[in-house]
Design a protein around this motif. Structure first.
Motif, PDB file in Angstrom:
ATOM      1  N   LEU A   1      45.280  50.473  45.395  1.00 17.88           N
ATOM      2  CA  LEU A   1      46.273  51.553  45.452  1.00 17.88           C
ATOM      3  C   LEU A   1      46.830  51.914  44.079  1.00 17.88           C
ATOM      4  CD1 LEU A   1      48.315  50.403  48.586  1.00 17.88           C
ATOM      5  CD2 LEU A   1      46.599  52.208  48.482  1.00 17.88           C
ATOM      6  N   HIS A   2      46.443  51.175  43.048  1.00 14.93           N
ATOM      7  CA  HIS A   2      47.005  51.419  41.717  1.00 14.93           C
ATOM      8  C   HIS A   2      46.509  52.753  41.167  1.00 14.93           C
ATOM      9  CE1 HIS A   2      47.436  49.990  37.270  1.00 14.93           C
ATOM     10  NE2 HIS A   2      48.414  50.809  37.629  1.00 14.93           N
ATOM     11  N   VAL A   3      47.417  53.616  40.815  1.00 13.10           N
ATOM     12  CA  VAL A   3      47.079  54.947  40.296  1.00 13.10           C
ATOM     13  C   VAL A   3      46.784  54.845  38.805  1.00 13.10           C
ATOM     14  CG1 VAL A   3      47.921  57.288  39.890  1.00 13.10           C
ATOM     15  CG2 VAL A   3      48.464  56.118  42.035  1.00 13.10           C
ATOM     16  N   PHE A   4      45.654  55.381  38.410  1.00 13.93           N
ATOM     17  CA  PHE A   4      45.229  55.350  37.013  1.00 13.93           C
ATOM     18  C   PHE A   4      46.303  55.977  36.123  1.00 13.93           C
ATOM     19  CE2 PHE A   4      43.010  56.706  33.239  1.00 13.93           C
ATOM     20  CZ  PHE A   4      42.096  55.694  33.015  1.00 13.93           C
ATOM     21  N   GLY A   5      46.640  55.281  35.037  1.00  8.74           N
ATOM     22  CA  GLY A   5      47.600  55.813  34.075  1.00  8.74           C
ATOM     23  C   GLY A   5      49.045  55.482  34.374  1.00  8.74           C
ATOM     24  N   THR A   6      49.303  54.724  35.435  1.00  7.83           N
ATOM     25  CA  THR A   6      50.676  54.383  35.785  1.00  7.83           C
ATOM     26  C   THR A   6      50.930  52.898  35.559  1.00  7.83           C
ATOM     27  OG1 THR A   6      50.127  53.944  38.106  1.00  7.83           O
ATOM     28  CG2 THR A   6      50.739  56.199  37.520  1.00  7.83           C
ATOM     29  N   ASP A   7      52.219  52.537  35.443  1.00  8.64           N
ATOM     30  CA  ASP A   7      52.588  51.145  35.250  1.00  8.64           C
ATOM     31  C   ASP A   7      52.197  50.338  36.487  1.00  8.64           C
ATOM     32  OD1 ASP A   7      54.379  49.198  33.563  1.00  8.64           O
ATOM     33  OD2 ASP A   7      54.994  48.939  35.654  1.00  8.64           O
ATOM     34  N   PRO A   8      51.558  49.177  36.300  1.00  6.10           N
ATOM     35  CA  PRO A   8      51.086  48.413  37.456  1.00  6.10           C
ATOM     36  C   PRO A   8      52.166  47.606  38.167  1.00  6.10           C
ATOM     37  CG  PRO A   8      50.489  47.284  35.437  1.00  6.10           C
ATOM     38  CD  PRO A   8      51.117  48.582  35.024  1.00  6.10           C
ATOM     39  N   GLY A   9      53.390  47.577  37.606  1.00  6.25           N
ATOM     40  CA  GLY A   9      54.455  46.825  38.251  1.00  6.25           C
ATOM     41  C   GLY A   9      54.151  45.341  38.319  1.00  6.25           C
ATOM     42  N   ARG A  10      54.375  44.754  39.507  1.00 11.21           N
ATOM     43  CA  ARG A  10      54.148  43.312  39.644  1.00 11.21           C
ATOM     44  C   ARG A  10      52.726  42.964  40.074  1.00 11.21           C
ATOM     45  NH1 ARG A  10      57.340  41.558  45.187  1.00 11.21           N
ATOM     46  NH2 ARG A  10      56.452  43.149  46.558  1.00 11.21           N
ATOM     47  N   LEU A  11      51.867  43.989  40.199  1.00  6.88           N
ATOM     48  CA  LEU A  11      50.509  43.742  40.657  1.00  6.88           C
ATOM     49  C   LEU A  11      49.754  42.750  39.766  1.00  6.88           C
ATOM     50  CD1 LEU A  11      48.222  44.359  42.642  1.00  6.88           C
ATOM     51  CD2 LEU A  11      47.677  46.391  41.266  1.00  6.88           C
ATOM     52  N   PRO A  12      49.827  42.843  38.431  1.00  6.24           N
ATOM     53  CA  PRO A  12      49.111  41.852  37.609  1.00  6.24           C
ATOM     54  C   PRO A  12      49.588  40.423  37.879  1.00  6.24           C
ATOM     55  CG  PRO A  12      49.786  43.716  36.270  1.00  6.24           C
ATOM     56  CD  PRO A  12      50.461  43.878  37.594  1.00  6.24           C
ATOM     57  N   ALA A  13      50.892  40.269  38.085  1.00  3.81           N
ATOM     58  CA  ALA A  13      51.417  38.923  38.354  1.00  3.81           C
ATOM     59  C   ALA A  13      50.906  38.399  39.690  1.00  3.81           C
ATOM     60  CB  ALA A  13      52.943  38.951  38.343  1.00  3.81           C
ATOM     61  N   GLN A  14      50.822  39.284  40.693  1.00  3.43           N
ATOM     62  CA  GLN A  14      50.313  38.865  42.000  1.00  3.43           C
ATOM     63  C   GLN A  14      48.853  38.437  41.895  1.00  3.43           C
ATOM     64  OE1 GLN A  14      51.312  42.547  44.092  1.00  3.43           O
ATOM     65  NE2 GLN A  14      52.815  41.452  45.344  1.00  3.43           N
ATOM     66  N   LEU A  15      48.061  39.203  41.150  1.00 12.08           N
ATOM     67  CA  LEU A  15      46.645  38.873  41.003  1.00 12.08           C
ATOM     68  C   LEU A  15      46.454  37.591  40.201  1.00 12.08           C
ATOM     69  CD1 LEU A  15      45.284  42.476  40.339  1.00 12.08           C
ATOM     70  CD2 LEU A  15      44.653  41.015  42.274  1.00 12.08           C
ATOM     71  N   TYR A  16      47.238  37.427  39.140  1.00 15.58           N
ATOM     72  CA  TYR A  16      47.101  36.220  38.332  1.00 15.58           C
ATOM     73  C   TYR A  16      47.539  34.983  39.118  1.00 15.58           C
ATOM     74  CZ  TYR A  16      47.191  33.081  34.350  1.00 15.58           C
ATOM     75  OH  TYR A  16      46.944  32.031  33.503  1.00 15.58           O
ATOM     76  N   ASP A  17      48.587  35.127  39.910  1.00 14.34           N
ATOM     77  CA  ASP A  17      49.053  34.026  40.757  1.00 14.34           C
ATOM     78  C   ASP A  17      47.932  33.570  41.691  1.00 14.34           C
ATOM     79  OD1 ASP A  17      50.965  32.252  41.927  1.00 14.34           O
ATOM     80  OD2 ASP A  17      51.294  33.688  43.551  1.00 14.34           O
ATOM     81  N   LEU A  18      47.160  34.534  42.171  1.00 11.66           N
ATOM     82  CA  LEU A  18      46.021  34.210  43.040  1.00 11.66           C
ATOM     83  C   LEU A  18      44.871  33.620  42.230  1.00 11.66           C
ATOM     84  CD1 LEU A  18      44.390  34.364  45.697  1.00 11.66           C
ATOM     85  CD2 LEU A  18      43.943  36.775  45.164  1.00 11.66           C
ATOM     86  N   LEU A  19      44.619  34.184  41.051  1.00 13.08           N
ATOM     87  CA  LEU A  19      43.470  33.759  40.242  1.00 13.08           C
ATOM     88  C   LEU A  19      43.544  32.275  39.889  1.00 13.08           C
ATOM     89  CD1 LEU A  19      40.901  34.737  38.701  1.00 13.08           C
ATOM     90  CD2 LEU A  19      42.373  35.057  36.708  1.00 13.08           C
ATOM     91  N   VAL A  20      44.720  31.807  39.513  1.00 13.34           N
ATOM     92  CA  VAL A  20      44.826  30.412  39.076  1.00 13.34           C
ATOM     93  C   VAL A  20      44.662  29.435  40.227  1.00 13.34           C
ATOM     94  CG1 VAL A  20      46.275  30.987  37.102  1.00 13.34           C
ATOM     95  CG2 VAL A  20      47.355  30.452  39.305  1.00 13.34           C
ATOM     96  N   ARG A  21      44.713  29.928  41.459  1.00 13.99           N
ATOM     97  CA  ARG A  21      44.528  29.062  42.623  1.00 13.99           C
ATOM     98  C   ARG A  21      43.130  29.192  43.216  1.00 13.99           C
ATOM     99  NH1 ARG A  21      49.781  30.236  42.163  1.00 13.99           N
ATOM    100  NH2 ARG A  21      51.367  28.778  42.950  1.00 13.99           N
ATOM    101  N   THR A  22      42.283  29.962  42.537  1.00 11.30           N
ATOM    102  CA  THR A  22      40.938  30.233  43.040  1.00 11.30           C
ATOM    103  C   THR A  22      39.921  29.475  42.199  1.00 11.30           C
ATOM    104  OG1 THR A  22      41.679  32.460  43.645  1.00 11.30           O
ATOM    105  CG2 THR A  22      39.313  32.069  43.644  1.00 11.30           C
ATOM    106  N   THR A  23      38.987  28.821  42.862  1.00 14.68           N
ATOM    107  CA  THR A  23      37.994  28.009  42.142  1.00 14.68           C
ATOM    108  C   THR A  23      36.560  28.480  42.329  1.00 14.68           C
ATOM    109  OG1 THR A  23      37.894  26.471  44.016  1.00 14.68           O
ATOM    110  CG2 THR A  23      39.451  25.955  42.229  1.00 14.68           C
ATOM    111  N   GLU A  24      36.225  29.032  43.482  1.00 13.63           N
ATOM    112  CA  GLU A  24      34.853  29.474  43.737  1.00 13.63           C
ATOM    113  C   GLU A  24      34.489  30.632  42.810  1.00 13.63           C
ATOM    114  OE1 GLU A  24      32.588  28.194  45.731  1.00 13.63           O
ATOM    115  OE2 GLU A  24      33.951  26.582  46.321  1.00 13.63           O
TER     116      GLU A  24
END
Length: 610
Positions: free
Chosen positions: A55-78
């Motif tokens: 849903l992220h619109v190109f050219g707009t501030d991503p808000g907390r989306l990067p933090a949500q994705l990074y929070d998930l990334l560090v818990r992912t191993t596969e």
């Protein structure tokens, strides 16, 4: 909350997104992220985060989306899961205007995808790599990555991977002025468009880009309506902006000031609300199309000072500077002209397209030429103008050519207003192969011709107007040929005997074809007979003795000149005006070139996709 309940949340979010209700979808994805995170259900958490990222619109501030994705990334191993999440995070930062943060995650996405040996994941990771290496200095890397994505996607069944590969291929072809590649990817997009509304959205928007580049506006309404009707299925949160841009750019080329003003007002409102410098610059350019220089000047003023100096060197950098320079030239803002021209100067000779090749924004040589006049460098202005005109001919960019042709250093104002309409629509002329060993040649719907080698040479020359191509390269099908000096006889005795035997056989076959009234076969055999007789004549001297060979270059010169002459004779039988244009514009010799005048047609050199 149980897993079925989270799945229900995600299904509802997907439905709202498909219906175009992005705010409602975002709220549902956020709720699903929170619940899945608490429950520790990794797969549902991944699905929720990837949904939110879509849903992220190109050219707009991503808000907390990067933090949500990074929070998930560090818990992912596969590997496969980490590749998907890292690619989404790379896209998130790129779309938010911070490509430098994206590069590390894109690189990990590609490494993990390659380790998983999943071509679809590799394609997705390459897409992320391309997105974060979309700056003005990354063209060579982008070209290599695009080629690799094309190779990977060719073996992937998922239509979205193939779609992304062709979109990137089109982008690189546009940036490098590779006309043949541009047509290939456009046709591929249109074929994919028959499979899904999503692909149809991209096919319609990119086809309009090319039509407007060529100065055509007659297809605009249909293509805009097609893109608009398919926008919900495009999977782009900013599809509405693409459709808006299509309307605005079509209005500029058509000289529709009212539509320009409406689109410019919408773009300006978005730009100021989101702080999007690139949209601000485009809005200023659209206000010029509306003949509202006061509005354009107001937006140009917001780009003064350090704004241009501090622009991130990402996908929008060239576009922002090009559009700003256009607007500043029209508004007479010398300070902004000097700043934008200084920053854009190292990128002479570049074609400018906005993100994803949605619209063409001219050649940098065009705006830099007019800026050079403002700063008093008339010699540079003239050289840049001449090079830009050659580039526009090569692209078939008739509207842009006509606009720049009307301006010359020291003769007219440097602004060359974008409101200049294409007063005379460019003639569209076919010259390309079609099914059945035929060629379609001529204006309008064209006429079928039986294939001749000279048509191939003409097509190669027309694809590179203004360029001088060695005859040996034309004879080699466009590839560079090693030139050999004259050191031996033209052919040996065995080859000469074979030629004479074949000539005897052709005489018998011709007699048979005449008995059957097989005109097509008679024509083909006649061409072969003439070619063999020419070869024998060139190979033998007095008494039929073998003649020493000329150089490779000389043989190619003679062969190419003869083939083009035969082709022009054939065209003249059906279209004397077209043949005359080609005779006056095509120059033969050791090097050959198509050098058209101001009245050049727009050439269609590939069969349009159905």
């Amino acid at each position: 909350m149980s897993a079925p309940a989270v799945i229900d949340l995600l299904d509802r979010a997907d439905h709202e997104r498909a219906a175009g209700r992005e705010d409602d979808a975002a709220a549902l994805y956020d709720e699903a992220i929170a619940v899945a995170r608490t429950s520790g259900d990794l797969q549902l958490w991944i699905r929720a985060c990837l949904g939110a990222a879509s849903l992220h619109v190109f050219g707009t501030d991503p808000g907390r989306l990067p933090a949500q994705l990074y929070d998930l990334l560090v818990r992912t191993t596969e590997d496969a899961d980490r590749s998907r999440v890292a690619a989404a995070l790379a896209h998130c930062w790129t779309y938010g205007g911070q490509a430098s943060r994206a590069a590390l995650f894109a690189a990990e996405a590609l490494e993990r995808a390659e380790r998983s040996a999943d071509p679809e994941l590799v394609a997705d990771a390459l897409d992320a790599m391309l997105a974060c290496h979309w700056g003005p200095d990354d063209l060579e890397l982008r070209s290599r990555l695009g080629t690799r994505l094309d190779e990977v996607a060719a073996h992937v069944l998922a239509p979205n991977s193939r779609l992304q590969a062709h979109l990137w291929g089109l982008q690189v072809a546009c940036e490098t002025l590779n006309i043949q590649s541009l047509h290939r990817h456009l046709r591929a997009l249109e074929r994919l468009g028959s499979e899904s509304p999503r692909a149809r959205f991209f096919a319609a928007s990119r086809r309009l880009m090319y039509d407007l580049l060529c100065g055509r506006t007659d297809t605009a309404e249909q293509l805009i309506n097609t893109a608009d009707s398919c926008s919900g299925a495009s999977g782009l949160a900013d599809a509405w902006m693409v459709v808006l841009a299509m309307r605005g750019y079509a209005a500029v080329i058509a000289g529709d000031r009212d539509t320009c003003a409406r689109v410019a007002a919408e773009a300006e409102a978005f730009a100021l609300a989101e702080g999007a410098a690139e949209v601000c610059a485009e809005a200023a350019w659209l206000w010029i199309g509306a003949d509202r220089l006061d509005h354009a000047e107001r937006l140009v003023d917001t780009l003064r000072g350090r704004v241009l100096e501090e622009l991130p060197r990402d996908v929008n950098w060239l576009l922002t500077l090009q559009a700003t320079l256009e607007a500043a030239l029209a508004a007479g803002s010398r300070e902004v002209v000097e700043t934008a021209a200084r920053l854009l100067g190292p990128y002479e000779g570049r074609a400018v397209f906005n993100a994803g090749a949605v619209n063409f924004h001219g050649l940098t040589d065009d705006t830099l030429a007019r800026a050079a006049e403002i700063t008093g460098d008339l010699d540079r202005a003239k050289a840049l103008r001449d090079r830009a005109l050659t580039g526009y001919i090569r692209l078939g960019a008739r509207w842009w050519y006509d606009r720049l042709q009307a301006w010359a250093p020291g003769r007219t104002p440097g602004s060359a207003p974008v409101t200049t309409p294409a007063t005379t629509p460019a003639t569209t002329v076919h010259l390309h192969p079609i099914a059945g060993d035929l060629w379609l040649i001529g204006a309008g719907d064209g006429r079928p011709f039986r294939g001749l080698r000279g048509f191939q040479y003409l097509r190669m020359l027309l694809s590179r107007p203004g360029s001088w191509i060695p005859a040996v390269d034309l004879a080699g099908g466009g590839t560079r040929t090693v030139v050999q000096p004259a050191v031996d006889t033209v052919i040996d005795g065995r080859a000469l005997a074979a030629y004479r035997a074949r000539l005897a056989a052709i005489e018998e076959e011709l007699a048979e074809a005449e008995d059957w009234s097989d005109l097509a076969r008679m024509e083909s055999l006649g061409q072969e007979r003439s070619a063999l007789l020419d070869q024998v004549a060139e190979s033998t001297g007095i008494g039929g003795r073998l003649r020493p060979t000329s150089s490779t270059a000389e043989r190619a010169r003679v062969a190419v000149s003869k083939a083009i002459s035969v082709a022009l004779d054939r065209i003249e039988q059906r279209d004397a005006e077209l043949a005359e244009h080609l005779r006056s514009s095509v120059h033969n010799g050791a090097e050959c070139s198509y050098q058209p005048g101001d009245d050049h047609p727009v050439w269609i050199l590939d069969e349009p996709a159905v």
